[in-house]
Write an enzyme that holds these catalytic residues in place. Structure first.
Site, PDB file in Angstrom:
ATOM      1  N   SER A  26       0.826  -1.192   0.000  1.00 22.17           N
ATOM      2  CA  SER A  26       0.000   0.000   0.000  1.00 22.17           C
ATOM      3  C   SER A  26       0.873   1.259   0.000  1.00 22.17           C
ATOM      4  O   SER A  26       1.711   1.437  -0.881  1.00 22.17           O
ATOM      5  CB  SER A  26      -0.950  -0.045   1.211  1.00 22.17           C
ATOM      6  OG  SER A  26      -1.969   0.908   1.098  1.00 22.17           O
ATOM      7  N   ASP A  81      -9.619  -6.303  -3.646  1.00 20.52           N
ATOM      8  CA  ASP A  81      -9.176  -5.072  -2.995  1.00 20.52           C
ATOM      9  C   ASP A  81     -10.146  -3.931  -3.312  1.00 20.52           C
ATOM     10  O   ASP A  81     -10.365  -3.603  -4.471  1.00 20.52           O
ATOM     11  CB  ASP A  81      -7.773  -4.712  -3.471  1.00 20.52           C
ATOM     12  CG  ASP A  81      -7.144  -3.588  -2.649  1.00 20.52           C
ATOM     13  OD1 ASP A  81      -7.873  -2.947  -1.860  1.00 20.52           O
ATOM     14  OD2 ASP A  81      -5.940  -3.371  -2.791  1.00 20.52           O
ATOM     15  N   HIS A 108      -6.994  -6.365   0.018  1.00 20.32           N
ATOM     16  CA  HIS A 108      -5.912  -5.402   0.268  1.00 20.32           C
ATOM     17  C   HIS A 108      -4.830  -5.984   1.174  1.00 20.32           C
ATOM     18  O   HIS A 108      -3.652  -5.713   0.988  1.00 20.32           O
ATOM     19  CB  HIS A 108      -6.494  -4.128   0.895  1.00 20.32           C
ATOM     20  CG  HIS A 108      -5.540  -2.973   0.904  1.00 20.32           C
ATOM     21  ND1 HIS A 108      -5.103  -2.370  -0.260  1.00 20.32           N
ATOM     22  CD2 HIS A 108      -4.924  -2.316   1.930  1.00 20.32           C
ATOM     23  CE1 HIS A 108      -4.273  -1.383   0.049  1.00 20.32           C
ATOM     24  NE2 HIS A 108      -4.148  -1.338   1.355  1.00 20.32           N
TER      25      HIS A 108
END
Length: 434
Positions: free
Chosen positions: A237, A355, A383
């Protein structure tokens, strides 16, 4: 919920945050935990594991090389034109704005140094005045990349290899637990820090401590402290941005990189209309709702197992002040498409199909822009795919770490996916689970 509301109300009345992350007293130093003072009063917790292993020195050279040459032209309207120069020359018109191609934009490019390359795409005979004006426009910036990288397999027995894991907003080094155990058992040296305000790192109570540049400088100091000759960066991320920054700054020291749900190659800019712009005390009142939203969006399934994963791995357990400052500090105008296109490091992109934070189109766009990139989609993940599907992620990462091009392989057709793990030179025994 009522407790959080009362604490938030107290926070508003006293103008202080009631949920502050500070370094904790730990007796785990023997297990590889260290506290590193990157600046006076700014202390990061780092897990550094040097496994017991029989060290096998890296041979003089094994593997192959990748030759890439391409020209990147940026126009003032935001368009990015990439010429891949070489025996297999091709040209692709890309738009920097939301990854959409302007159907009315026609740019005539003369490919040079292309030997037996195919001719440029034909231009329609009938052109409007606007199209002609666009065709004649002058570029804002031109970048030429001409590089040759030697790439070899990195095995855990090689003393010159180190793996760096960097988490994102709301995470901690504990989210990498499965990966750290897996690779340390294979003999790899692994390093993973808690970002400022996360996990057991110190949490300064000034917003400037959480800007991209402040955090990137922390990661630079951590990298310089622990780096070996060949370093592999794995980010998740927001942590992908710091890996990108290091790969761009230290191309000779970074051997390969992995981006897990990192998003598209666009410059970072905080959203003006975001829940995270609310006052800290309001965010604290909403913390149970935010935690529930993170669970719902971050995992493909939201059962007791996923809730326990969040709890055990200390994920999304940061103060409201830190969360607000982190989201507001994501400003990095330099990290645009050209910045990513200039990176010459081989990169594996891993994307969880479910995600809800990062659309798959963003990682697809990243794979197109990167000089040497390959996208792998895991259908069962979201995610937090490295926590949901640890076995699949670990095996995929290890295959990439061991991947090397064959000697005498033809130059890569830069600008698109180029790796094929099934035809790689290593055997399946090399990636057996320890």
């Amino acid at each position: 919920m009522l407790t959080s509301f009362m604490e938030g109300l107290l926070c508003c009345l006293t103008s202080k945050s009631s949920n502050i992350v500070v370094p904790v007293e730990t007796s785990e130093l023997a297990d590889g935990y260290e506290f590193v003072e990157v600046k006076p009063g700014r202390v990061l917790r780092v897990r550094h594991i040097i496994p017991d292993r029989q060290v096998v020195e890296e041979p003089t050279w094994q593997g192959g090389s990748i030759s890439c040459k391409r020209k990147i032209t940026v126009y003032r309207n935001g368009q990015l034109f990439i010429e891949n120069l070489g025996d297999r020359a091709s040209a692709e018109l890309k738009n920097c704005e939301n990854g959409e191609t302007d159907p009315n934009s026609i740019v005539e490019v003369e490919l040079t140094d292309c030997g037996n390359s195919s001719p440029p795409a034909s231009i329609p005979e009938t052109r409007s005045k606007s199209q002609l004006r666009k065709r004649r426009r002058k570029p804002k910036r031109t970048v030429v990349i001409d590089c040759e990288r030697k790439i070899s397999a990195c095995k855990g027995t090689h003393a010159d290899v180190a793996l760096f894991f960097i988490h994102g907003v709301g995470g901690s080094l504990d989210i990498w637990g499965s990966q750290l155990d897996y690779f340390s058992k294979l003999g790899y040296e692994v390093i993973t820090p808690d970002l400022a305000g996360h996990g057991a790192s110190s949490a300064p109570q000034i917003a400037a401590a959480y800007t991209f540049y402040a955090l990137a400088e922390d990661m630079r100091l951590i990298f310089k402290r622990y780096a070996r000759k060949r370093n592999i960066l794995i980010g998740h991320s927001y942590g992908v941005s710091f890996c990108t920054f290091l790969a761009h700054e230290y191309p000779e020291q970074v051997h390969k990189m992995v981006m897990i749900n990192g998003g598209g190659p666009t410059a970072l800019e905080p959203s003006l209309c975001s829940i995270f712009n609310l006052p800290t005390c309001v965010l604290h009142c909403l913390s149970p709702l935010l935690a529930w939203s993170f669970l719902k969006a971050g995992f493909a399934q939201q059962g007791a197992k996923e809730k326990q994963l969040l709890k055990d791995n200390n994920a999304f357990n940061v103060s409201s002040f830190v969360l607000r400052a982190m989201m507001s500090g994501q400003y990095w105008p330099e990290g645009d498409e050209v910045y990513h296109a200039e990176i010459t490091v081989p990169i594996l992109l891993v994307h969880g199909m479910h995600d809800k934070f990062v659309p798959i189109e963003e990682d697809q766009r990243m794979a197109e822009i990167l000089l040497m990139g390959f996208l792998k989609v895991l259908e069962d993940g979201s995610h937090m795919v490295m926590m949901e599907c640890p076995e699949a992620v670990n095996t995929l990462l290890h295959e990439f770490i061991l991947w090397q091009p064959e000697e005498g392989a033809p130059p890569v057709d830069a600008g698109g996916p180029f790796l094929s793990f099934l035809s790689s030179t290593y055997s399946r025994e090399d990636v057996a689970v320890p």
